[in-house]
Design a protein around this motif. Structure first.
Motif, PDB file in Angstrom:
ATOM      1  N   HIS A 279      69.566  50.238  28.041  1.00 50.12           N
ATOM      2  CA  HIS A 279      68.767  50.373  29.264  1.00 50.12           C
ATOM      3  C   HIS A 279      67.374  49.773  29.126  1.00 50.12           C
ATOM      4  CE1 HIS A 279      71.521  52.773  31.712  1.00 50.12           C
ATOM      5  NE2 HIS A 279      71.952  53.225  30.554  1.00 50.12           N
ATOM      6  N   ARG A 280      67.043  49.284  27.963  1.00 47.29           N
ATOM      7  CA  ARG A 280      65.721  48.675  27.770  1.00 47.29           C
ATOM      8  C   ARG A 280      65.625  47.374  28.560  1.00 47.29           C
ATOM      9  NH1 ARG A 280      64.979  49.118  21.226  1.00 47.29           N
ATOM     10  NH2 ARG A 280      64.606  51.365  21.139  1.00 47.29           N
ATOM     11  N   SER A 281      64.495  47.182  29.202  1.00 44.39           N
ATOM     12  CA  SER A 281      64.255  45.942  29.915  1.00 44.39           C
ATOM     13  C   SER A 281      63.801  44.880  28.920  1.00 44.39           C
ATOM     14  CB  SER A 281      63.164  46.149  30.962  1.00 44.39           C
ATOM     15  OG  SER A 281      62.746  44.907  31.482  1.00 44.39           O
ATOM     16  N   PRO A 282      64.306  43.667  29.037  1.00 40.53           N
ATOM     17  CA  PRO A 282      63.878  42.610  28.112  1.00 40.53           C
ATOM     18  C   PRO A 282      62.397  42.246  28.294  1.00 40.53           C
ATOM     19  CG  PRO A 282      65.438  41.748  29.728  1.00 40.53           C
ATOM     20  CD  PRO A 282      65.340  43.214  29.953  1.00 40.53           C
ATOM     21  N   THR A 283      61.813  42.588  29.446  1.00 39.78           N
ATOM     22  CA  THR A 283      60.405  42.258  29.693  1.00 39.78           C
ATOM     23  C   THR A 283      59.478  43.450  29.509  1.00 39.78           C
ATOM     24  OG1 THR A 283      60.655  42.713  32.057  1.00 39.78           O
ATOM     25  CG2 THR A 283      61.032  40.436  31.309  1.00 39.78           C
ATOM     26  N   ALA A 284      60.035  44.606  29.169  1.00 35.53           N
ATOM     27  CA  ALA A 284      59.201  45.807  29.013  1.00 35.53           C
ATOM     28  C   ALA A 284      58.389  45.718  27.726  1.00 35.53           C
ATOM     29  CB  ALA A 284      60.070  47.053  28.985  1.00 35.53           C
ATOM     30  N   GLY A 285      57.187  46.228  27.796  1.00 35.28           N
ATOM     31  CA  GLY A 285      56.379  46.320  26.591  1.00 35.28           C
ATOM     32  C   GLY A 285      56.784  47.544  25.798  1.00 35.28           C
ATOM     33  N   ALA A 286      55.999  47.851  24.796  1.00 34.42           N
ATOM     34  CA  ALA A 286      56.317  48.983  23.916  1.00 34.42           C
ATOM     35  C   ALA A 286      56.378  50.293  24.695  1.00 34.42           C
ATOM     36  CB  ALA A 286      55.282  49.068  22.802  1.00 34.42           C
ATOM     37  N   ALA A 287      55.412  50.520  25.592  1.00 31.96           N
ATOM     38  CA  ALA A 287      55.407  51.773  26.360  1.00 31.96           C
ATOM     39  C   ALA A 287      56.642  51.872  27.246  1.00 31.96           C
ATOM     40  CB  ALA A 287      54.145  51.871  27.205  1.00 31.96           C
ATOM     41  N   GLY A 288      57.027  50.764  27.870  1.00 31.49           N
ATOM     42  CA  GLY A 288      58.220  50.774  28.719  1.00 31.49           C
ATOM     43  C   GLY A 288      59.477  51.081  27.941  1.00 31.49           C
ATOM     44  N   ILE A 289      59.561  50.548  26.738  1.00 35.12           N
ATOM     45  CA  ILE A 289      60.729  50.805  25.889  1.00 35.12           C
ATOM     46  C   ILE A 289      60.781  52.273  25.490  1.00 35.12           C
ATOM     47  CG2 ILE A 289      61.711  50.353  23.596  1.00 35.12           C
ATOM     48  CD1 ILE A 289      60.865  47.420  24.001  1.00 35.12           C
TER      49      ILE A 289
ATOM     50  N   GLY B 165      63.321  46.994  34.464  1.00 32.63           N
ATOM     51  CA  GLY B 165      62.222  47.718  33.840  1.00 32.63           C
ATOM     52  C   GLY B 165      62.553  49.194  33.807  1.00 32.63           C
ATOM     53  N   PRO B 166      61.825  49.953  33.003  1.00 29.92           N
ATOM     54  CA  PRO B 166      62.153  51.373  32.877  1.00 29.92           C
ATOM     55  C   PRO B 166      61.972  52.096  34.204  1.00 29.92           C
ATOM     56  CG  PRO B 166      60.060  50.878  31.827  1.00 29.92           C
ATOM     57  CD  PRO B 166      60.666  49.579  32.233  1.00 29.92           C
ATOM     58  N   LEU B 167      62.999  52.754  34.638  1.00 26.95           N
ATOM     59  CA  LEU B 167      63.005  53.579  35.838  1.00 26.95           C
ATOM     60  C   LEU B 167      62.778  52.805  37.124  1.00 26.95           C
ATOM     61  CD1 LEU B 167      60.933  56.622  34.536  1.00 26.95           C
ATOM     62  CD2 LEU B 167      63.385  56.291  34.462  1.00 26.95           C
ATOM     63  N   SER B 168      62.852  51.496  37.103  1.00 27.13           N
ATOM     64  CA  SER B 168      62.569  50.727  38.316  1.00 27.13           C
ATOM     65  C   SER B 168      63.678  50.822  39.350  1.00 27.13           C
ATOM     66  CB  SER B 168      62.337  49.259  37.974  1.00 27.13           C
ATOM     67  OG  SER B 168      61.159  49.129  37.236  1.00 27.13           O
ATOM     68  N   ARG B 169      64.868  51.071  38.918  1.00 30.09           N
ATOM     69  CA  ARG B 169      65.996  51.070  39.847  1.00 30.09           C
ATOM     70  C   ARG B 169      66.493  52.479  40.113  1.00 30.09           C
ATOM     71  NH1 ARG B 169      71.791  48.975  38.681  1.00 30.09           N
ATOM     72  NH2 ARG B 169      72.665  49.223  40.727  1.00 30.09           N
ATOM     73  N   ALA B 170      66.265  52.962  41.306  1.00 30.50           N
ATOM     74  CA  ALA B 170      66.857  54.209  41.808  1.00 30.50           C
ATOM     75  C   ALA B 170      66.525  55.437  40.977  1.00 30.50           C
ATOM     76  CB  ALA B 170      68.366  54.033  41.960  1.00 30.50           C
ATOM     77  N   VAL B 171      65.254  55.603  40.635  1.00 27.76           N
ATOM     78  CA  VAL B 171      64.868  56.799  39.878  1.00 27.76           C
ATOM     79  C   VAL B 171      65.106  58.064  40.702  1.00 27.76           C
ATOM     80  CG1 VAL B 171      62.409  56.747  40.502  1.00 27.76           C
ATOM     81  CG2 VAL B 171      63.104  57.790  38.358  1.00 27.76           C
ATOM     82  N   GLY B 172      64.986  57.966  42.021  1.00 26.80           N
ATOM     83  CA  GLY B 172      65.275  59.121  42.880  1.00 26.80           C
ATOM     84  C   GLY B 172      66.730  59.529  42.802  1.00 26.80           C
ATOM     85  N   ASP B 173      67.626  58.535  42.716  1.00 24.86           N
ATOM     86  CA  ASP B 173      69.053  58.835  42.576  1.00 24.86           C
ATOM     87  C   ASP B 173      69.345  59.481  41.227  1.00 24.86           C
ATOM     88  OD1 ASP B 173      69.585  57.756  45.077  1.00 24.86           O
ATOM     89  OD2 ASP B 173      70.115  55.789  44.275  1.00 24.86           O
ATOM     90  N   LEU B 174      68.708  58.975  40.176  1.00 27.61           N
ATOM     91  CA  LEU B 174      68.875  59.572  38.848  1.00 27.61           C
ATOM     92  C   LEU B 174      68.404  61.024  38.869  1.00 27.61           C
ATOM     93  CD1 LEU B 174      69.485  59.444  35.800  1.00 27.61           C
ATOM     94  CD2 LEU B 174      67.158  58.564  35.485  1.00 27.61           C
TER      95      LEU B 174
END
Length: 162
Positions: free
Chosen positions: A24-34, A129-138
């Motif tokens: 689930h890690r985004s390839p463009t996420a920085g350390a905090a995003g990971i 990116g982390p939580l960018s897609r449908a966090v409300g659904d999750l």
């Protein structure tokens, strides 16, 4: 008579669980995003483990495992707004779940856990990116797992006065 086997044996394989979390890690996420992504999906894996335990344990242990399932789901839900802030994502709140409250509690729990497991096994979830897609659904699915676990707990309670 032996207990039925687990429906998802991969839940208890630490190496495969780690692969699912990291997928689930985004390839463009920085350390905090990971880190945020890993925290969220590790906790989702934990919720699924408790849900599976609730559905497959002996009846005398069901109340305790249902309680832990609900508490684990609630713990992640409580932390999601802060994790969204860390990831730079707006917190939309939980989107209501899709299962019927009239269904038996174990069916509700199995259905909600199945939807959550499908989300965990879908790595495209984290590509944006982390939580960018449908966090409300999750969040809604986590809430439904917790609510169904409480229903399992209530269903097994002795409501007679004595």
């Amino acid at each position: 008579m032996s207990a039925p086997g687990h429906r998802r044996p991969w839940l208890y394989d630490p190496s495969l669980g780690g692969v699912l979390v990291r997928s689930h890690r985004s390839p463009t996420a920085g350390a905090a995003g990971i880190v945020v992504s890993d925290v969220v999906w590790s906790d989702v894996l934990g919720v699924l483990r408790w849900a599976d335990a609730t559905l497959s344990c002996p009846p005398e242990l069901r109340a305790g495992t249902a309680w832990r399932t609900a508490a684990t789901a609630a713990g992640l839900l409580r932390r999601l707004p802060g994790l969204c802030r860390e990831a730079g994502v707006d917190w939309p709140g939980a989107v209501p779940g899709a299962t019927s409250p009239e269904a038996p509690a174990t069916v509700r729990l199995r259905t909600a856990a199945d939807r959550l497991a499908l989300r965990l096994c879908s790595p495209e979830e984290g590509v944006a990116g982390p939580l960018s897609r449908a966090v409300g659904d999750l969040a809604g699915e986590l809430d439904e797992v917790g609510a169904a676990a409480i229903a399992v707990l209530a269903e097994g309670a002795d409501w007679t006065t004595g």
